[in-house]
Design an enzyme around this catalytic site. Structure first.
Site, PDB file in Angstrom:
ATOM      1  N   LYS A  76       0.791  -1.359   0.160  1.00 50.36           N
ATOM      2  CA  LYS A  76       0.045  -0.366  -0.146  1.00 50.36           C
ATOM      3  C   LYS A  76       0.699   1.284  -0.220  1.00 50.36           C
ATOM      4  CE  LYS A  76      -4.493  -1.467   1.394  1.00 50.36           C
ATOM      5  NZ  LYS A  76      -5.972  -2.082   2.461  1.00 50.36           N
ATOM      6  N   ARG A  80      -3.372 -10.444   5.027  1.00 49.06           N
ATOM      7  CA  ARG A  80      -3.976  -9.977   3.354  1.00 49.06           C
ATOM      8  C   ARG A  80      -2.502  -9.732   2.194  1.00 49.06           C
ATOM      9  NH1 ARG A  80      -6.056  -7.358  -0.533  1.00 49.06           N
ATOM     10  NH2 ARG A  80      -7.524  -6.503  -2.197  1.00 49.06           N
TER      11      ARG A  80
HETATM   12  C1  7PJ Z   1      -8.183  -4.288   0.645  1.00 56.14           C
HETATM   13  C2  7PJ Z   1      -9.202  -5.202   0.215  1.00 56.14           C
HETATM   14  C3  7PJ Z   1      -7.975  -4.579   2.808  1.00 56.14           C
HETATM   15  C4  7PJ Z   1      -9.717  -5.757   3.105  1.00 56.14           C
HETATM   16  C5  7PJ Z   1      -8.025  -4.373  -0.809  1.00 56.14           C
HETATM   17  C6  7PJ Z   1      -5.394  -3.860  -2.284  1.00 56.14           C
HETATM   18  C7  7PJ Z   1      -6.405  -2.641  -2.624  1.00 56.14           C
HETATM   19  N1  7PJ Z   1     -10.105  -6.368   1.545  1.00 56.14           N
HETATM   20  N2  7PJ Z   1      -9.443  -4.546  -0.491  1.00 56.14           N
HETATM   21  N3  7PJ Z   1      -8.662  -5.589   3.267  1.00 56.14           N
HETATM   22  N4  7PJ Z   1      -7.669  -3.609   0.617  1.00 56.14           N
HETATM   23  N5  7PJ Z   1     -10.662  -7.032   3.414  1.00 56.14           N
HETATM   24  O1  7PJ Z   1      -5.105  -4.027  -1.999  1.00 56.14           O
HETATM   25  O2  7PJ Z   1      -4.275  -2.170  -2.265  1.00 56.14           O
HETATM   26  O3  7PJ Z   1      -7.298  -3.769   2.839  1.00 56.14           O
HETATM   27  S1  7PJ Z   1      -8.279  -3.633  -2.335  1.00 56.14           S
END
Ligand code: 7PJ
Length: 277
Positions: free
Chosen positions: A222, A256
């Site tokens: 990020k 994640r």
């Molecule tokens: C997240 C997500 C996160 C959850 C994305 C990226 C953007 N789902 N989907 N948490 N981020 N639960 O991966 O940079 O931080 S998309």
């Protein structure tokens, strides 16, 4: 502590690695959708070989400033990859806010609905509840919408406001009969937050454990990690692994990530040392 999902009761006593599978077709190439489905399917297998615990498939880019695809478009991206992922023997999550995609994903047997909008779109919570499927759910905090969320994020008390929002969404699910054991909570790093907000939230992450539910955290690659290190997005492996370890040591039970192999290695060391959240 366990996360109860459609097919799996996921044991969270060991931190779990959720691997990101993006299905975002190249809009410049005709027929790119098929090629993208095939490469996303291959990516699922690659992550499996790297030791992933949970696959997270998403067809909507929620990066800051991105446009939202139609629900039909999003479903067309996700469905072939989801069908394949469901044969691989690990829990499969679908990253979506769309009632149509939620309904169809649960029909196909998806284990988890991961919604950055916390099932607030009209019809989203209905789609989950009416399916009759006891899927897992990830509720995430976001201030605003992806198109504009990074314009002027503002909080009086970032951790307090994130906690209050998640508590309110948890109550909305409880009121519809969704059991707590199906739910994990996510602070939503990068979603309507400045770098200072993200860092304060990380420092205070343990406050989010107050609701007694597991935390899932996404910091992988990020932009706040880019600001801290000066690294472009393709050079954020080390910052991402450091952030994942920090998150886990501050109470997160699921991370994640894009870089599954490196994160799995890092967590093995953390675990071998007998460290706990
Ligand atoms: C997240 C997500 C996160 C959850 C994305 C990226 C953007 N789902 N989907 N948490 N981020 N639960 O991966 O940079 O931080 S998309």
């Amino acid at each position: 502590m366990f996360w109860s999902t459609t097919r799996f009761r996921i044991d969270l006593s060991r931190p779990q690695v959720m691997g990101i599978v993006n299905v975002t077709p190249d809009s410049f190439s005709d027929g790119g959708q098929h090629a993208d489905a095939v490469s996303a399917q291959a990516h699922c297998e690659q992550l499996l070989a790297e030791g992933v615990d949970i696959l997270d498939i998403g067809g909507e880019s929620t990066r800051p400033g991105s446009a939202t695809p139609s629900e039909v478009q999003e479903l067309a991206r996700v469905e072939p990859v989801l069908r394949h992922a469901l044969t691989l023997g690990v829990p499969v999550s679908v990253d979506t806010s769309s009632p149509l995609v939620i309904r169809k994903a649960l029909e196909l047997g998806a284990d988890i609905i991961n919604d950055v909008r916390s099932l607030q779109r009209p019809g989203a919570l209905d789609a989950l509840v009416d399916s009759g499927v006891s899927a897992g759910v990830c509720l995430m905090h976001m201030q605003g919408e992806p198109a504009t969320m990074q314009v002027a994020p503002a909080y009086d008390d970032v951790a307090g406001e994130v906690l209050a929002f998640l508590a309110q969404r948890l109550d909305a699910l409880r009121a519809r009969g969704v059991a707590d054991e199906r739910v994990v909570l996510d602070p939503g790093y990068g979603f309507g937050k400045t770098v200072a907000h993200n860092l304060e939230l990380l420092r205070r992450q343990r406050e989010l454990l107050a609701l007694g539910l597991p935390l899932l955290v996404g910091l992988s690659r990020k932009s706040c990690l880019g600001t801290v290190t000066g690294r472009p997005v393709d050079q954020r492996l080390v910052p991402s692994v450091a952030a994942a370890l920090a998150a886990v040591s501050l109470g997160a039970r699921v991370v994640r990530v894009h870089d599954v192999a490196a994160t799995v290695d890092a967590l093995k060391v953390w675990q071998a040392a007998g460290l706990d959240s």
